[in-house]
Design a protein around this motif. Sequence first.
Motif, mmCIF file in Angstrom:
data_model
loop_
_atom_site.group_PDB
_atom_site.id
_atom_site.type_symbol
_atom_site.label_atom_id
_atom_site.label_comp_id
_atom_site.label_asym_id
_atom_site.label_seq_id
_atom_site.Cartn_x
_atom_site.Cartn_y
_atom_site.Cartn_z
ATOM 1 N N SER A 87 10.665 -6.016 27.545
ATOM 2 C CA SER A 87 10.806 -7.593 27.207
ATOM 3 C C SER A 87 10.198 -8.519 28.606
ATOM 4 C CB SER A 87 12.330 -8.043 27.070
ATOM 5 O OG SER A 87 12.582 -7.703 25.837
ATOM 6 N N GLN A 88 10.380 -8.062 29.686
ATOM 7 C CA GLN A 88 9.890 -8.346 31.167
ATOM 8 C C GLN A 88 8.428 -8.302 31.138
ATOM 9 O OE1 GLN A 88 11.745 -7.001 34.663
ATOM 10 N NE2 GLN A 88 9.824 -7.041 35.809
ATOM 11 N N VAL A 89 7.889 -7.432 30.779
ATOM 12 C CA VAL A 89 6.568 -6.998 31.048
ATOM 13 C C VAL A 89 5.693 -7.786 29.664
ATOM 14 C CG1 VAL A 89 4.486 -5.408 30.612
ATOM 15 C CG2 VAL A 89 6.480 -4.705 31.733
ATOM 16 N N ALA A 90 6.354 -8.248 28.553
ATOM 17 C CA ALA A 90 5.575 -8.880 27.725
ATOM 18 C C ALA A 90 5.489 -10.279 27.940
ATOM 19 C CB ALA A 90 6.436 -8.743 26.478
ATOM 20 N N GLN A 91 6.779 -10.687 28.842
ATOM 21 C CA GLN A 91 6.837 -12.265 29.143
ATOM 22 C C GLN A 91 5.772 -12.297 30.340
ATOM 23 O OE1 GLN A 91 10.673 -13.234 30.779
ATOM 24 N NE2 GLN A 91 10.416 -15.206 30.895
ATOM 25 N N VAL A 92 5.500 -11.426 31.110
ATOM 26 C CA VAL A 92 4.615 -11.548 31.924
ATOM 27 C C VAL A 92 3.068 -11.809 31.618
ATOM 28 C CG1 VAL A 92 3.431 -10.569 34.148
ATOM 29 C CG2 VAL A 92 5.829 -10.526 34.017
ATOM 30 N N ALA A 93 2.648 -11.110 30.447
ATOM 31 C CA ALA A 93 1.721 -10.948 29.704
ATOM 32 C C ALA A 93 1.502 -12.369 28.991
ATOM 33 C CB ALA A 93 1.296 -9.908 28.818
ATOM 34 N N ASP A 94 2.449 -12.710 28.396
ATOM 35 C CA ASP A 94 2.390 -14.233 27.839
ATOM 36 C C ASP A 94 2.221 -15.412 28.728
ATOM 37 O OD1 ASP A 94 2.778 -13.024 25.131
ATOM 38 O OD2 ASP A 94 4.748 -13.460 25.334
#
Length: 377
Positions: A87-94
């Motif tokens: 979830s954290q990596v996806a948030q950074v990407a978004d």
Amino acid sequence: MTFAKLGLNQLLLTAIEKANYQSPYPIQIEAIPAFLEGKDLLGIAPTGSGKTASFILPILQILQGKKENKSRNVPVLVLVPTRELASQVAQVADNFSRFLSRRVKTVAVFGGVSINPQMRKMNGTDILIGTPGRLLDLLSKNALSLNQVEILVMDEMDKVLNMGFREEVNQILAEIPKKRQTILFSATMDETLEELISKLLKDPKRISVKPAEVEVDLIDQYAYRITPEKKGPLLRHIINSGDWTQILVFTSSIRTANNVTQKLVKNGIDAVAFHGDKSQGARTEALAKFKSGKTRVLVATDLAGRGIDIQFLPLVINFELPRSPKDYVHRIGRTGRAGATGEAISLITEEDLHHFKIIQKKMKKHVQLRSTDDLDL
């Protein structure tokens, strides 16, 4: 050094500026240009060293030069050990893709939640971030294809292997083309990982970042000598005796975390458990409430607790000691950050005394052991 000198385009630089990133971390300075050149990377770096941005930023830039994906063939796969990290990596990407001219679809997949909504999201995914078990579930249902993966990122691989996912990782690797760019990050290195690296990486650029030193001198540490049956009453006494707005309590097992939380709530203390047996939604909600101050006490296990990052946490309590001195320092290092002072309290039984002495010796700091005889428990 500035981000502008790392070869990133202006749209990404705008996103970086809006995210209030002042200057690149050492790992970003080395990794981003090498990534953009198409090199394989091996990064030995701890959590909090800035490694997520060091691979997400170049991935986003590379995707800008490609056509929009309209199939279930995933071009970029990021393999992670836990739900929180996915979830954290996806948030950074978004966050970093907000201003890009080409839309980038990022999807995070993990167990503990229904697979059906995740299956429906697969079409047109550019960056797929997932845990090994759930990725295999999706593959078994033909919800996606990995035979056109061009970039593979394996994050926190030491944790992936320690959690027993070696066989699952091998099954996933068998689905991915051998001709690809591979980036691997790990906090530690051992023979098993070295063997994996020799098979996966081709002439990689090696980057090593030392873990940030925990400033133990900024942490006011002390301990209470207590019998096992009085640990609960002592914990409640400590919590009620101060005006700490946030208190992080560590236990060594999920069962103890649940028991401690139930006893605290029963005695009128706002507390919630945080561990691997909780659903993703429950963990996300618990952490959000704790960070915002809506929940005062968070009772966590070590593995789940690695995802907790709060800048000004005032108090950490070791209801039980961790196995290693390194884990002890990692626990108490949640407080005393960014130059702020903090407190760390440990509850020590007779059986803990020898281990606690070893922890102090390794830490090179004496911790005062207080008596509980005068306390009304």
